[in-house]
Design a protein around this motif. Sequence first.
Motif, PDB file in Angstrom:
ATOM      1  N   ARG A   1       0.840  -1.197   0.000  1.00 28.18           N
ATOM      2  CA  ARG A   1       0.000   0.000   0.000  1.00 28.18           C
ATOM      3  C   ARG A   1       0.873   1.244   0.000  1.00 28.18           C
ATOM      4  O   ARG A   1       2.087   1.160  -0.004  1.00 28.18           O
ATOM      5  N   GLY A   2       0.248   2.414   0.009  1.00 27.10           N
ATOM      6  CA  GLY A   2       0.960   3.680   0.167  1.00 27.10           C
ATOM      7  C   GLY A   2       1.976   3.965  -0.921  1.00 27.10           C
ATOM      8  O   GLY A   2       1.753   3.707  -2.107  1.00 27.10           O
ATOM      9  N   ILE A   3       3.124   4.501  -0.494  1.00 30.89           N
ATOM     10  CA  ILE A   3       4.173   4.878  -1.433  1.00 30.89           C
ATOM     11  C   ILE A   3       4.689   3.654  -2.190  1.00 30.89           C
ATOM     12  O   ILE A   3       4.961   3.722  -3.390  1.00 30.89           O
ATOM     13  N   GLY A   4       4.817   2.534  -1.504  1.00 30.55           N
ATOM     14  CA  GLY A   4       5.296   1.321  -2.165  1.00 30.55           C
ATOM     15  C   GLY A   4       4.386   0.866  -3.283  1.00 30.55           C
ATOM     16  O   GLY A   4       4.844   0.465  -4.359  1.00 30.55           O
ATOM     17  N   ARG A   5       3.078   0.928  -3.047  1.00 32.10           N
ATOM     18  CA  ARG A   5       2.131   0.570  -4.110  1.00 32.10           C
ATOM     19  C   ARG A   5       2.241   1.543  -5.276  1.00 32.10           C
ATOM     20  O   ARG A   5       2.221   1.136  -6.445  1.00 32.10           O
ATOM     21  N   ALA A   6       2.348   2.828  -4.972  1.00 33.67           N
ATOM     22  CA  ALA A   6       2.473   3.832  -6.034  1.00 33.67           C
ATOM     23  C   ALA A   6       3.726   3.594  -6.859  1.00 33.67           C
ATOM     24  O   ALA A   6       3.712   3.745  -8.097  1.00 33.67           O
ATOM     25  N   MET A   7       4.818   3.212  -6.210  1.00 34.33           N
ATOM     26  CA  MET A   7       6.042   2.895  -6.938  1.00 34.33           C
ATOM     27  C   MET A   7       5.840   1.690  -7.847  1.00 34.33           C
ATOM     28  O   MET A   7       6.271   1.680  -9.007  1.00 34.33           O
ATOM     29  N   ALA A   8       5.186   0.666  -7.322  1.00 31.32           N
ATOM     30  CA  ALA A   8       4.940  -0.531  -8.127  1.00 31.32           C
ATOM     31  C   ALA A   8       4.146  -0.186  -9.379  1.00 31.32           C
ATOM     32  O   ALA A   8       4.479  -0.638 -10.494  1.00 31.32           O
ATOM     33  N   LEU A   9       3.122   0.629  -9.237  1.00 28.55           N
ATOM     34  CA  LEU A   9       2.299   1.001 -10.381  1.00 28.55           C
ATOM     35  C   LEU A   9       3.084   1.840 -11.389  1.00 28.55           C
ATOM     36  O   LEU A   9       2.953   1.672 -12.606  1.00 28.55           O
ATOM     37  N   ALA A  10       3.903   2.753 -10.874  1.00 26.94           N
ATOM     38  CA  ALA A  10       4.691   3.611 -11.765  1.00 26.94           C
ATOM     39  C   ALA A  10       5.658   2.791 -12.613  1.00 26.94           C
ATOM     40  O   ALA A  10       5.801   3.029 -13.823  1.00 26.94           O
ATOM     41  N   PHE A  11       6.311   1.816 -11.996  1.00 25.98           N
ATOM     42  CA  PHE A  11       7.246   0.979 -12.759  1.00 25.98           C
ATOM     43  C   PHE A  11       6.504   0.030 -13.694  1.00 25.98           C
ATOM     44  O   PHE A  11       6.984  -0.254 -14.802  1.00 25.98           O
ATOM     45  N   ALA A  12       5.338  -0.441 -13.269  1.00 26.38           N
ATOM     46  CA  ALA A  12       4.548  -1.304 -14.142  1.00 26.38           C
ATOM     47  C   ALA A  12       4.110  -0.536 -15.387  1.00 26.38           C
ATOM     48  O   ALA A  12       4.070  -1.088 -16.498  1.00 26.38           O
ATOM     49  N   GLN A  13       3.780   0.728 -15.226  1.00 21.79           N
ATOM     50  CA  GLN A  13       3.390   1.558 -16.365  1.00 21.79           C
ATOM     51  C   GLN A  13       4.552   1.801 -17.321  1.00 21.79           C
ATOM     52  O   GLN A  13       4.343   2.157 -18.480  1.00 21.79           O
ATOM     53  N   LYS A  14       5.771   1.600 -16.828  1.00 21.49           N
ATOM     54  CA  LYS A  14       6.969   1.689 -17.672  1.00 21.49           C
ATOM     55  C   LYS A  14       7.335   0.326 -18.267  1.00 21.49           C
ATOM     56  O   LYS A  14       8.412   0.158 -18.822  1.00 21.49           O
ATOM     57  N   ARG A  15       6.434  -0.650 -18.094  1.00 21.65           N
ATOM     58  CA  ARG A  15       6.591  -1.993 -18.654  1.00 21.65           C
ATOM     59  C   ARG A  15       7.637  -2.834 -17.934  1.00 21.65           C
ATOM     60  O   ARG A  15       8.150  -3.811 -18.498  1.00 21.65           O
ATOM     61  N   ALA A  16       7.959  -2.474 -16.695  1.00 22.77           N
ATOM     62  CA  ALA A  16       8.842  -3.320 -15.888  1.00 22.77           C
ATOM     63  C   ALA A  16       8.005  -4.377 -15.184  1.00 22.77           C
ATOM     64  O   ALA A  16       6.841  -4.147 -14.831  1.00 22.77           O
ATOM     65  N   ASN A  17       8.583  -5.552 -14.992  1.00 25.48           N
ATOM     66  CA  ASN A  17       7.940  -6.588 -14.188  1.00 25.48           C
ATOM     67  C   ASN A  17       8.232  -6.313 -12.715  1.00 25.48           C
ATOM     68  O   ASN A  17       9.267  -5.729 -12.370  1.00 25.48           O
TER      69      ASN A  17
ATOM     70  N   ASN B   1      -1.573  -3.497 -16.174  1.00 27.11           N
ATOM     71  CA  ASN B   1      -0.718  -2.797 -17.136  1.00 27.11           C
ATOM     72  C   ASN B   1      -0.011  -3.760 -18.083  1.00 27.11           C
ATOM     73  O   ASN B   1       0.866  -3.352 -18.854  1.00 27.11           O
ATOM     74  N   GLY B   2      -0.364  -5.037 -18.008  1.00 27.40           N
ATOM     75  CA  GLY B   2       0.165  -6.017 -18.950  1.00 27.40           C
ATOM     76  C   GLY B   2       1.542  -6.548 -18.610  1.00 27.40           C
ATOM     77  O   GLY B   2       2.218  -7.102 -19.481  1.00 27.40           O
ATOM     78  N   VAL B   3       1.970  -6.395 -17.336  1.00 33.35           N
ATOM     79  CA  VAL B   3       3.284  -6.888 -16.929  1.00 33.35           C
ATOM     80  C   VAL B   3       3.124  -8.073 -15.982  1.00 33.35           C
ATOM     81  O   VAL B   3       2.032  -8.348 -15.480  1.00 33.35           O
ATOM     82  N   GLN B   4       4.226  -8.761 -15.735  1.00 35.76           N
ATOM     83  CA  GLN B   4       4.224  -9.831 -14.745  1.00 35.76           C
ATOM     84  C   GLN B   4       4.437  -9.245 -13.354  1.00 35.76           C
ATOM     85  O   GLN B   4       5.291  -8.379 -13.164  1.00 35.76           O
ATOM     86  N   ALA B   5       3.686  -9.739 -12.396  1.00 35.16           N
ATOM     87  CA  ALA B   5       3.870  -9.325 -11.000  1.00 35.16           C
ATOM     88  C   ALA B   5       3.670 -10.549 -10.109  1.00 35.16           C
ATOM     89  O   ALA B   5       2.749 -11.337 -10.315  1.00 35.16           O
ATOM     90  N   ARG B   6       4.550 -10.706  -9.147  1.00 33.16           N
ATOM     91  CA  ARG B   6       4.445 -11.799  -8.180  1.00 33.16           C
ATOM     92  C   ARG B   6       4.541 -11.232  -6.773  1.00 33.16           C
ATOM     93  O   ARG B   6       5.171 -10.196  -6.557  1.00 33.16           O
ATOM     94  N   THR B   7       3.935 -11.930  -5.832  1.00 28.16           N
ATOM     95  CA  THR B   7       3.928 -11.469  -4.441  1.00 28.16           C
ATOM     96  C   THR B   7       4.764 -12.391  -3.555  1.00 28.16           C
ATOM     97  O   THR B   7       4.829 -13.601  -3.787  1.00 28.16           O
ATOM     98  N   TYR B   8       5.376 -11.772  -2.556  1.00 23.66           N
ATOM     99  CA  TYR B   8       6.228 -12.504  -1.614  1.00 23.66           C
ATOM    100  C   TYR B   8       6.026 -11.914  -0.219  1.00 23.66           C
ATOM    101  O   TYR B   8       6.255 -10.720  -0.028  1.00 23.66           O
ATOM    102  N   THR B   9       5.610 -12.741   0.730  1.00 27.48           N
ATOM    103  CA  THR B   9       5.535 -12.255   2.101  1.00 27.48           C
ATOM    104  C   THR B   9       6.945 -12.282   2.683  1.00 27.48           C
ATOM    105  O   THR B   9       7.638 -13.304   2.610  1.00 27.48           O
TER     106      THR B   9
END
Length: 253
Positions: A15-31, A52-60
Amino acid sequence: MQLDGKLVAITGSGRGIGRAMALAFAQKRANIALLDLNQADLDATRALCEANGVQARTYTCNVSREDDVGATLDAVVNDFGRLDVMINNAGITKDALLVKVQDGKVVGKMSKDQWQAVIDVNLTGVFLGAREAAVRMITLGNGGVIISTSSISRAGNMGQSNYSAAKAGVAAMTVVWAKELARYGIRAGAIAPGFTRTDILDAMRPEMIERAVGAVPLKRMAEPAEMAHAALFIAENDFFSGRVIELDGGQRI
């Protein structure tokens, strides 16, 4: 760095800043490799990234645990085959005055548990994330970028001995890593956010928010996306290293 097809790992990305960063990089086509403790938050961020059409995986991952960080980044590299950007964003606060006094009597103090919890996550967690990312970047041989989140509080904020110390340490470590890791093609940078609109504000009283905003020359809070924009700049500008971008709207404490 061209971000299309690269792999960006982000701690505190639920969430928060971390989520915003994830979205920003995904919009740049980064996984995106999403690291956090709350699986529901991670799943929500993953869905937004994948839109955004990229790969994303989650890790606790508990960033304060050495074995957890190492095992998680091993899993990330195994899943994606690379690690290009590591963003150490996870953080917590446990604010308290060093010593609280009422009517001339000491009635409280910052506990060692309050101190240690913040140091463990905000300083040691950043150290572990950077170290383990650097090991894997060097082994992979493609260089990379390590970005960490500091804070305006690194200058010293009342009630935040623990947080201020940790965030000052993040800024100092960034300079050290830029010097040590440049020979391997790895850059290091940091972002020092000021008052930013995140979920933590839900616990603040309206008058506290009004007072905080009043201290910002621009008379508003930052948006998480504005912090994410700075992370993009650090990643994309190949001559940026060893410095902290202060995003505080002109505020000083």
